[in-house]
Design a protein around this motif. Structure first.
Motif, PDB file in Angstrom:
ATOM      1  N   GLU A 225     -14.638  58.013 -18.513  1.00  0.00           N
ATOM      2  CA  GLU A 225     -14.676  57.620 -17.097  1.00  0.00           C
ATOM      3  C   GLU A 225     -13.409  58.044 -16.366  1.00  0.00           C
ATOM      4  O   GLU A 225     -13.478  58.526 -15.235  1.00  0.00           O
ATOM      5  N   LYS A 226     -12.254  57.888 -16.997  1.00  0.00           N
ATOM      6  CA  LYS A 226     -10.993  58.264 -16.352  1.00  0.00           C
ATOM      7  C   LYS A 226     -10.919  59.778 -16.150  1.00  0.00           C
ATOM      8  O   LYS A 226     -10.575  60.252 -15.069  1.00  0.00           O
ATOM      9  N   THR A 227     -11.267  60.529 -17.182  1.00  0.00           N
ATOM     10  CA  THR A 227     -11.182  61.987 -17.118  1.00  0.00           C
ATOM     11  C   THR A 227     -12.171  62.566 -16.110  1.00  0.00           C
ATOM     12  O   THR A 227     -11.809  63.389 -15.273  1.00  0.00           O
ATOM     13  N   VAL A 228     -13.420  62.123 -16.189  1.00  0.00           N
ATOM     14  CA  VAL A 228     -14.456  62.656 -15.300  1.00  0.00           C
ATOM     15  C   VAL A 228     -14.229  62.178 -13.864  1.00  0.00           C
ATOM     16  O   VAL A 228     -14.427  62.927 -12.915  1.00  0.00           O
ATOM     17  N   GLY A 229     -13.796  60.940 -13.707  1.00  0.00           N
ATOM     18  CA  GLY A 229     -13.563  60.388 -12.376  1.00  0.00           C
ATOM     19  C   GLY A 229     -12.477  61.106 -11.592  1.00  0.00           C
ATOM     20  O   GLY A 229     -12.444  61.052 -10.365  1.00  0.00           O
ATOM     21  N   ALA A 230     -11.595  61.818 -12.299  1.00  0.00           N
ATOM     22  CA  ALA A 230     -10.497  62.532 -11.642  1.00  0.00           C
ATOM     23  C   ALA A 230     -10.923  63.916 -11.135  1.00  0.00           C
ATOM     24  O   ALA A 230     -10.152  64.581 -10.439  1.00  0.00           O
ATOM     25  N   ILE A 231     -12.128  64.338 -11.441  1.00  0.00           N
ATOM     26  CA  ILE A 231     -12.589  65.679 -11.044  1.00  0.00           C
ATOM     27  C   ILE A 231     -13.043  65.661  -9.585  1.00  0.00           C
ATOM     28  O   ILE A 231     -13.802  64.781  -9.171  1.00  0.00           O
ATOM     29  N   ASP A 232     -12.580  66.651  -8.820  1.00  0.00           N
ATOM     30  CA  ASP A 232     -13.004  66.784  -7.424  1.00  0.00           C
ATOM     31  C   ASP A 232     -14.514  66.969  -7.373  1.00  0.00           C
ATOM     32  O   ASP A 232     -15.076  67.756  -8.136  1.00  0.00           O
ATOM     33  N   GLY A 233     -15.162  66.239  -6.481  1.00  0.00           N
ATOM     34  CA  GLY A 233     -16.602  66.338  -6.320  1.00  0.00           C
ATOM     35  C   GLY A 233     -17.364  65.235  -7.029  1.00  0.00           C
ATOM     36  O   GLY A 233     -18.546  65.052  -6.788  1.00  0.00           O
ATOM     37  N   VAL A 234     -16.682  64.483  -7.908  1.00  0.00           N
ATOM     38  CA  VAL A 234     -17.325  63.377  -8.615  1.00  0.00           C
ATOM     39  C   VAL A 234     -17.137  62.105  -7.795  1.00  0.00           C
ATOM     40  O   VAL A 234     -16.014  61.714  -7.487  1.00  0.00           O
ATOM     41  N   GLU A 235     -18.251  61.485  -7.420  1.00  0.00           N
ATOM     42  CA  GLU A 235     -18.189  60.248  -6.635  1.00  0.00           C
ATOM     43  C   GLU A 235     -18.102  59.025  -7.536  1.00  0.00           C
ATOM     44  O   GLU A 235     -17.342  58.107  -7.265  1.00  0.00           O
ATOM     45  N   SER A 236     -18.896  59.019  -8.614  1.00  0.00           N
ATOM     46  CA  SER A 236     -18.840  57.885  -9.537  1.00  0.00           C
ATOM     47  C   SER A 236     -19.267  58.335 -10.922  1.00  0.00           C
ATOM     48  O   SER A 236     -19.995  59.312 -11.082  1.00  0.00           O
ATOM     49  N   VAL A 237     -18.785  57.598 -11.921  1.00  0.00           N
ATOM     50  CA  VAL A 237     -19.137  57.880 -13.308  1.00  0.00           C
ATOM     51  C   VAL A 237     -19.160  56.565 -14.068  1.00  0.00           C
ATOM     52  O   VAL A 237     -18.317  55.705 -13.853  1.00  0.00           O
ATOM     53  N   ALA A 238     -20.167  56.418 -14.917  1.00  0.00           N
ATOM     54  CA  ALA A 238     -20.284  55.232 -15.769  1.00  0.00           C
ATOM     55  C   ALA A 238     -20.746  55.694 -17.144  1.00  0.00           C
ATOM     56  O   ALA A 238     -21.827  56.254 -17.288  1.00  0.00           O
ATOM     57  N   ALA A 239     -19.896  55.471 -18.145  1.00  0.00           N
ATOM     58  CA  ALA A 239     -20.224  55.856 -19.512  1.00  0.00           C
ATOM     59  C   ALA A 239     -20.697  54.633 -20.287  1.00  0.00           C
ATOM     60  O   ALA A 239     -20.215  53.519 -20.056  1.00  0.00           O
TER      61      ALA A 239
ATOM     62  N   VAL B 237     -24.408  62.026 -24.143  1.00  0.00           N
ATOM     63  CA  VAL B 237     -23.100  62.317 -24.716  1.00  0.00           C
ATOM     64  C   VAL B 237     -22.967  61.570 -26.036  1.00  0.00           C
ATOM     65  O   VAL B 237     -23.107  60.347 -26.071  1.00  0.00           O
ATOM     66  N   THR B 238     -22.724  62.305 -27.099  1.00  0.00           N
ATOM     67  CA  THR B 238     -22.561  61.670 -28.405  1.00  0.00           C
ATOM     68  C   THR B 238     -21.098  61.702 -28.830  1.00  0.00           C
ATOM     69  O   THR B 238     -20.316  62.512 -28.331  1.00  0.00           O
ATOM     70  N   GLY B 239     -20.768  60.800 -29.734  1.00  0.00           N
ATOM     71  CA  GLY B 239     -19.404  60.734 -30.257  1.00  0.00           C
ATOM     72  C   GLY B 239     -18.594  59.578 -29.712  1.00  0.00           C
ATOM     73  O   GLY B 239     -17.504  59.299 -30.211  1.00  0.00           O
ATOM     74  N   MET B 240     -19.094  58.901 -28.687  1.00  0.00           N
ATOM     75  CA  MET B 240     -18.388  57.721 -28.158  1.00  0.00           C
ATOM     76  C   MET B 240     -18.747  56.531 -29.049  1.00  0.00           C
ATOM     77  O   MET B 240     -19.922  56.294 -29.321  1.00  0.00           O
ATOM     78  N   HIS B 241     -17.729  55.806 -29.503  1.00  0.00           N
ATOM     79  CA  HIS B 241     -17.981  54.720 -30.452  1.00  0.00           C
ATOM     80  C   HIS B 241     -17.519  53.341 -29.980  1.00  0.00           C
ATOM     81  O   HIS B 241     -17.810  52.349 -30.647  1.00  0.00           O
ATOM     82  N   CYS B 242     -16.803  53.281 -28.866  1.00  0.00           N
ATOM     83  CA  CYS B 242     -16.231  51.997 -28.464  1.00  0.00           C
ATOM     84  C   CYS B 242     -15.913  52.009 -26.964  1.00  0.00           C
ATOM     85  O   CYS B 242     -15.981  53.045 -26.316  1.00  0.00           O
ATOM     86  N   PRO B 243     -15.544  50.854 -26.435  1.00  0.00           N
ATOM     87  CA  PRO B 243     -15.191  50.800 -25.007  1.00  0.00           C
ATOM     88  C   PRO B 243     -14.019  51.705 -24.629  1.00  0.00           C
ATOM     89  O   PRO B 243     -13.967  52.212 -23.510  1.00  0.00           O
ATOM     90  N   LYS B 244     -13.094  51.939 -25.538  1.00  0.00           N
ATOM     91  CA  LYS B 244     -11.977  52.841 -25.235  1.00  0.00           C
ATOM     92  C   LYS B 244     -12.478  54.270 -25.026  1.00  0.00           C
ATOM     93  O   LYS B 244     -11.959  54.996 -24.186  1.00  0.00           O
ATOM     94  N   CYS B 245     -13.497  54.656 -25.794  1.00  0.00           N
ATOM     95  CA  CYS B 245     -14.088  55.990 -25.612  1.00  0.00           C
ATOM     96  C   CYS B 245     -14.690  56.120 -24.212  1.00  0.00           C
ATOM     97  O   CYS B 245     -14.483  57.122 -23.535  1.00  0.00           O
ATOM     98  N   THR B 246     -15.442  55.115 -23.804  1.00  0.00           N
ATOM     99  CA  THR B 246     -16.068  55.179 -22.484  1.00  0.00           C
ATOM    100  C   THR B 246     -15.006  55.188 -21.390  1.00  0.00           C
ATOM    101  O   THR B 246     -15.158  55.895 -20.401  1.00  0.00           O
ATOM    102  N   ALA B 247     -13.939  54.437 -21.581  1.00  0.00           N
ATOM    103  CA  ALA B 247     -12.860  54.418 -20.589  1.00  0.00           C
ATOM    104  C   ALA B 247     -12.206  55.791 -20.470  1.00  0.00           C
ATOM    105  O   ALA B 247     -11.884  56.236 -19.358  1.00  0.00           O
ATOM    106  N   ARG B 248     -12.016  56.480 -21.597  1.00  0.00           N
ATOM    107  CA  ARG B 248     -11.434  57.834 -21.567  1.00  0.00           C
ATOM    108  C   ARG B 248     -12.322  58.783 -20.784  1.00  0.00           C
ATOM    109  O   ARG B 248     -11.840  59.565 -19.953  1.00  0.00           O
TER     110      ARG B 248
END
Length: 69
Positions: free
Chosen positions: A21-35, A8-19
């Motif tokens: 992780e929060k968005t993907v983590g809310a999807i049904d079927g996703v157990e864990s995510v780490a950006a 995944v390109t375009g992430m530039h800072c910890p706030k990007c990774t947090a966004r």
């Protein structure tokens, strides 16, 4: 559970990774995510359904980042 690493390109800072992780983590079927913005990757554990992976990619794109194949 299926584990996958997405480039995944375009992430530039910890706030990007947090966004991502929060968005993907809310999807049904996703157990864990780490950006990781420094490595341009998102590590994902999910239910293995193609629709879940498609939803993850769409959610990342909706946050203005690019999922590369």
């Amino acid at each position: 559970m299926i584990k996958e690493t997405l480039k995944v390109t375009g992430m530039h800072c910890p706030k990007c990774t947090a966004r991502v992780e929060k968005t993907v983590g809310a999807i049904d079927g996703v157990e864990s995510v780490a950006a990781d913005f420094e490595a341009d990757k998102v590590e994902l554990a999910y239910d293995g359904q193609p629709s879940t992976l498609a939803a993850v990619k769409a959610a990342i794109a909706a946050e203005d980042f690019v999922v590369e194949d």
